[in-house]
Design a protein around this motif. Structure first.
Motif, short mmCIF file in Angstrom:
data_model
loop_
_atom_site.label_atom_id
_atom_site.label_comp_id
_atom_site.label_asym_id
_atom_site.label_seq_id
_atom_site.Cartn_x
_atom_site.Cartn_y
_atom_site.Cartn_z
N GLU A 176 26.06 -0.07 20.64
CA GLU A 176 26.82 1.24 20.30
C GLU A 176 27.19 0.81 18.90
O GLU A 176 27.44 -0.34 18.45
CB GLU A 176 28.03 1.48 21.24
CG GLU A 176 27.79 1.88 22.54
CD GLU A 176 27.17 3.19 22.63
OE1 GLU A 176 27.47 3.96 21.70
OE2 GLU A 176 26.25 3.42 23.51
N ASN A 177 27.44 2.02 17.99
CA ASN A 177 27.75 1.68 16.70
C ASN A 177 27.04 0.76 15.72
O ASN A 177 27.47 0.12 15.02
CB ASN A 177 29.36 1.20 16.61
CG ASN A 177 30.27 2.16 17.50
OD1 ASN A 177 30.26 3.48 17.43
ND2 ASN A 177 31.14 1.64 18.29
N LYS A 202 23.24 0.08 13.50
CA LYS A 202 22.95 0.54 12.40
C LYS A 202 21.32 1.06 12.36
O LYS A 202 20.45 0.25 13.00
CB LYS A 202 22.89 -0.38 11.10
CG LYS A 202 24.23 -1.28 10.95
CD LYS A 202 25.32 -0.16 10.24
CE LYS A 202 26.63 -0.89 10.17
NZ LYS A 202 26.69 -2.19 9.42
N GLY A 204 24.99 6.89 18.48
CA GLY A 204 26.08 6.61 17.84
C GLY A 204 25.95 5.57 16.81
O GLY A 204 27.05 4.86 16.83
N ALA A 205 24.94 5.73 16.10
CA ALA A 205 24.94 4.70 14.99
C ALA A 205 25.28 5.14 13.78
O ALA A 205 25.21 6.27 13.23
CB ALA A 205 23.42 4.07 15.06
N GLU A 206 25.05 4.26 12.56
CA GLU A 206 25.23 4.50 11.07
C GLU A 206 23.99 4.44 10.51
O GLU A 206 23.24 3.61 10.64
CB GLU A 206 26.15 3.52 10.55
CG GLU A 206 26.28 3.86 8.98
CD GLU A 206 27.17 2.74 8.61
OE1 GLU A 206 28.55 2.69 8.71
OE2 GLU A 206 26.55 1.63 7.83
#
Length: 314
Positions: free
Chosen positions: A153-154, A156, A189-191
């Motif tokens: 989660e979270n 790149k 839910g990534a950047e």
């Protein structure tokens, strides 16, 4: 948001654990109404060469092997099916797996192909098989090559863009790569991070042209790439701190940024001509892919026609 709803997963015949299937199920959890097809192409040369058997007997033996492998795949998928996932199984007898896989993509209109890769233990990078390379070059839909790890989660996601060329094909492919990265990042839910490598000043120019100023040239090249990156990130609504414009070769820069960011996925495009000549991944992209230590998603440019298309352009 549903991005992929008809996923083809290539089974690894050598092991029960199937990272590609796990990745497909992970995507299915985050979307609605996703159909997964677990696909295996098998072939045993000895069955074709057994002259003591009649053609009917050879056919019966092949069918027996196919049924055996179907039962094995059913065992592997049973837990997921019991949990409500929509998973079909397809086993075919074919001596060229990549051709069978791409034929399946065409016949059933899959929108994503997922296949596991192998870790190169000594180098920490990925080993791609000949089948992998054929799929990356010739598969009409996006190809996701996965490694043995979960997507955090979270995390790149890196979109590798080429800002050196001003052609319409490159611009369209850059837009497609960034759009794909944004969509997948929303699912995970990534950047999103954009990465572009620009070339260093050629040494031979400074030797051949004494009045040449390498510093000014380098600044001009970097300025062009920064301006192009700014336009691209504005177009897609991304902040400046999530863009990286770095001097060097793409095959060095992209894996290094992926490692520094601990990215779980790199998205890149395979550029080239359309039509019968088809698209071939360039040497740069091949070296880049070979050095990555994370998952890879390869996209084709709009209008790409696979050399294995059942309806090639005239």
């Amino acid at each position: 948001m549903t991005k992929y709803n008809n996923i083809l997963v290539v089974a690894d015949p050598a092991q029960d654990h199937q990272p590609a299937l796990s990745r497909a199920v992970d995507l299915a959890k985050r979307s609605q109404e996703v159909k997964i097809t677990l696909f295996l192409a098998i072939y045993d040369f000895s069955y074709e060469m057994t002259s003591m058997l009649s053609s009917d007997e050879r056919l019966a033996m092949r069918k027996g092997v196919v049924i055996q492998r179907e039962e094995w795949l059913k065992d592997i998928t049973r837990q997921y099916v019991d949990d409500g996932f929509n998973i079909d199984i397809t086993v075919v007898w074919h001596n060229r797996p990549y051709e069978a896989i791409i034929a399946e993509v065409f016949s059933n209109h899959h929108d994503l192909l997922i296949k596991a890769t192998h870790d190169h233990v000594k180098l920490g990078s990925v080993i791609f098989t000949p089948t992998d390379w054929h799929l990356l070059r010739k598969c009409p839909c996006p190809v996701l090559m996965v490694k043995e790890h979960s997507w955090p989660e979270n995390g790149k996601v890196i979109a590798s863009v080429n800002l050196a060329a001003d052609s319409e094909t490159h611009e369209q492919l850059n837009d497609a790569i960034v759009s794909e990265a944004i969509t997948i990042a929303e699912l995970l839910g990534a950047e999103v991070n954009l990465v572009n490598a620009y070339p260093a000043t050629p040494v031979n120019i400074t030797i051949e042209l004494p009045e040449f100023d390498p510093a000014s040239y380098s600044d001009a090249v970097r300025g062009h790439h920064l301006t192009s990156m700014k336009a691209l990130r504005h177009k897609h609504g991304l902040p400046e701190e999530q863009t990286h414009v770095i001097e060097g070769l793409p095959e060095d820069v992209i894996p290094k940024v992926a490692e520094d960011l601990d990215a779980e996925l790199v998205i890149l495009g395979t550029t080239g001509r359309t039509g019968l000549s088809a698209v071939f991944i360039g040497n740069t992209a091949e070296h880049t892919i070979d050095s990555l230590n994370c998952d890879l998603l390869a996209l084709k440019p709009e209008g790409y026609v696979s050399p294995l298309s059942p309806h090639p352009e005239n």
